[in-house]
Write a protein that holds these residues in place. Sequence first.
Motif, mmCIF file in Angstrom:
data_model
loop_
_atom_site.group_PDB
_atom_site.id
_atom_site.type_symbol
_atom_site.label_atom_id
_atom_site.label_comp_id
_atom_site.label_asym_id
_atom_site.label_seq_id
_atom_site.Cartn_x
_atom_site.Cartn_y
_atom_site.Cartn_z
ATOM 1 N N HIS A 109 0.764 -1.231 -0.041
ATOM 2 C CA HIS A 109 -0.069 -0.069 -0.139
ATOM 3 C C HIS A 109 0.901 1.294 -0.241
ATOM 4 O O HIS A 109 0.626 2.190 0.759
ATOM 5 N N SER A 110 1.804 1.190 -0.931
ATOM 6 C CA SER A 110 2.746 2.418 -1.017
ATOM 7 C C SER A 110 2.870 2.859 -2.313
ATOM 8 O O SER A 110 2.779 1.998 -3.253
ATOM 9 N N ARG A 115 11.047 1.526 -2.229
ATOM 10 C CA ARG A 115 11.610 2.387 -1.482
ATOM 11 C C ARG A 115 11.314 2.050 -0.098
ATOM 12 O O ARG A 115 12.134 1.918 1.020
ATOM 13 N N GLU A 116 10.068 1.822 0.436
ATOM 14 C CA GLU A 116 9.387 1.672 1.507
ATOM 15 C C GLU A 116 9.848 0.280 2.152
ATOM 16 O O GLU A 116 10.471 0.330 3.439
ATOM 17 N N CYS A 117 10.058 -0.613 1.296
ATOM 18 C CA CYS A 117 10.473 -1.992 1.820
ATOM 19 C C CYS A 117 11.981 -1.904 2.109
ATOM 20 O O CYS A 117 12.387 -2.176 3.148
ATOM 21 N N LEU A 118 12.952 -1.208 1.217
ATOM 22 C CA LEU A 118 14.329 -1.048 1.694
ATOM 23 C C LEU A 118 14.571 -0.162 2.923
ATOM 24 O O LEU A 118 15.086 -0.652 3.993
ATOM 25 N N TYR B 132 -0.158 -9.475 -14.460
ATOM 26 C CA TYR B 132 -0.680 -9.239 -13.035
ATOM 27 C C TYR B 132 -0.930 -7.568 -12.788
ATOM 28 O O TYR B 132 0.022 -6.830 -13.119
ATOM 29 N N LEU B 133 -2.094 -7.337 -12.278
ATOM 30 C CA LEU B 133 -2.355 -5.863 -12.329
ATOM 31 C C LEU B 133 -2.019 -5.402 -10.686
ATOM 32 O O LEU B 133 -1.722 -4.255 -10.841
ATOM 33 N N GLU B 134 -1.671 -6.348 -10.043
ATOM 34 C CA GLU B 134 -1.258 -5.896 -8.420
ATOM 35 C C GLU B 134 -1.845 -4.600 -7.866
ATOM 36 O O GLU B 134 -1.153 -3.672 -7.706
ATOM 37 N N PRO B 135 -3.060 -4.711 -7.945
ATOM 38 C CA PRO B 135 -3.645 -3.324 -7.233
ATOM 39 C C PRO B 135 -3.352 -3.076 -5.871
ATOM 40 O O PRO B 135 -2.907 -3.909 -5.223
ATOM 41 N N CYS B 136 -3.485 -1.654 -5.420
ATOM 42 C CA CYS B 136 -3.059 -1.562 -4.233
ATOM 43 C C CYS B 136 -4.606 -1.790 -3.485
ATOM 44 O O CYS B 136 -5.615 -0.777 -3.911
ATOM 45 N N ARG B 137 -4.754 -2.607 -2.481
ATOM 46 C CA ARG B 137 -6.088 -2.874 -2.100
ATOM 47 C C ARG B 137 -6.171 -2.508 -0.250
ATOM 48 O O ARG B 137 -5.126 -2.902 0.211
ATOM 49 N N THR B 150 -9.006 -6.992 1.380
ATOM 50 C CA THR B 150 -9.489 -7.035 0.006
ATOM 51 C C THR B 150 -8.707 -7.295 -1.149
ATOM 52 O O THR B 150 -9.179 -7.418 -2.335
ATOM 53 N N ASN B 151 -7.390 -7.659 -0.879
ATOM 54 C CA ASN B 151 -6.703 -8.052 -1.882
ATOM 55 C C ASN B 151 -7.063 -9.292 -2.432
ATOM 56 O O ASN B 151 -6.716 -9.549 -3.678
ATOM 57 N N ARG B 152 -7.933 -10.084 -1.605
ATOM 58 C CA ARG B 152 -8.225 -11.334 -2.108
ATOM 59 C C ARG B 152 -9.848 -11.469 -2.659
ATOM 60 O O ARG B 152 -10.411 -12.415 -2.873
#
Lengths: 194, 242
Positions: A109-110, A115-118, B132-137, B150-152
């Motif tokens: 969620h960033s 960057r946040e992970c590192l 893979y859309l990898e949305p921020c959920r 809600t990722n799932r």
Amino acid sequence: MSERSQAEHPKARIATASLAGCFGCHMAILDIDERLMDLMKLVEVDRSPLTDKKRFTQRCDIGIIEGGCCNEENVHVLQDFRRNCDVLIALGQCAIMGGLPAMRNAIMHSDEPLRECLDEAYITGRYIRNTTHNVPNDPALPLLLDEVYPCAQVVEIDYQIPGCAPEGDIIFDTLSKLLTGKFRGFEREMIKFD
Amino acid sequence: MSGTKKETGFSFTIDGIEVTAYAGQTIMEAADDAGIYIPRLCDHEGLRHQGSCRVCTVKAGGRSVSACTQPAAPGQAVENETPHLNKMRRDLVEMLFHEGNHLCPICEASGNCELQAMAYRLDMTEATKFPYLEPCRALDASHPDIALDTNRCISCGRCIRASQDVDGKGVFGYVGRGIHRRVAVNGENLADTDAAVTDNAISAEVCPVGCIIRKRVGFVTPIGEREFDKGLIGHDIEEKRK
Ligand code: SF4
Ligand code: SF4
Ligand code: SF4
Ligand code: FES
């Protein structure tokens, strides 16, 4: 005698590598247990952590990849495998869809997940003791990619063996069937993504 | 005299097998009774039909229809288990994986998850062709007994119907449109609603995936004993035919 039959039925050559994975999939290869002896009658292992060979000595029939691509070096190794192997297998969920390393892609969620992970790993994390207060930045370290990529997004992959880690049974079954030309897809009951 | 179900029944075929249905039954309901499994995700026994996931698509009279909403009709020839339909279903299921963040190895629904089980049944093992859309959920762990990841979420709406129609609460609802449509709660966060862990909407059967999480019960069933370790999804229905 053995030389003659070897000439008539030369062993297949396989190679393996671990990219952004935990080595669990390689450990799962050992879960084939005593059937490894049967498998070894069919194959010779070329470039692999199992033989500690760092380079291909000749073209291989099958390449087995654990883990996805999280850095530049992973991409080079994967491309090298694609160039040197007739059939390329992605082994395990990390190789297939990024797996656990791919957690850094979006679900943090960033806006800047890497960057946040590192930062959390080296600077802001609660239990970090890093006297330099820097993220490691040595030129010898491979460049991290913006995201962790599944193998099939980098090169063409022929087969994917699912699981984290896949069971020894499904690895043995798939390899022995591929080597004898009998692979017709997985038994549905054997498919597991975890 | 008429009146008993048997007398008002009519017959039609699914993949050439003769099936009996009663007035008002959907194709899927008649198939279930006959022990023929039609894959499904948004439909759930006890909840009103929604017809949104389209995993249950069958061919009836040459047209594609959703078996969970289409009434059975006398003499109809329905196709269900065909390579074409299963490939289309597999693509739908695969797109659901790609539209969310599904990391099965770290999911507490793994082994009991209908989406994952559907992927097993439909042989989702080939290298993917979708991005893979990898949305921020959002993740909502505010409630003492329930969490929402809600990722799932696959927007099946089962929790919405269960909360509205069974619990009489309306805790869940959709917000947004198109690909941005999401399930949301009727409050600032879950803790702000009157959701209770005893609600039908929160029960293990309603959410097909690991989105609605009951706290402190994760991973209680060991690997090998989870629901879909025991058999492919739909085997309980198919066993009725044996
Ligand atoms: S798939 Fe699982 S076992 Fe294999 S490398 Fe990834 S985390 Fe490790
Ligand atoms: S919800 Fe189902 S498909 Fe998604 S990560 Fe969990 S087990 Fe896998
Ligand atoms: S939370 Fe679960 S039940 Fe509700 S819409 Fe999402 S996947 Fe369906
Ligand atoms: S189960 Fe019929 S459309 Fe979802």
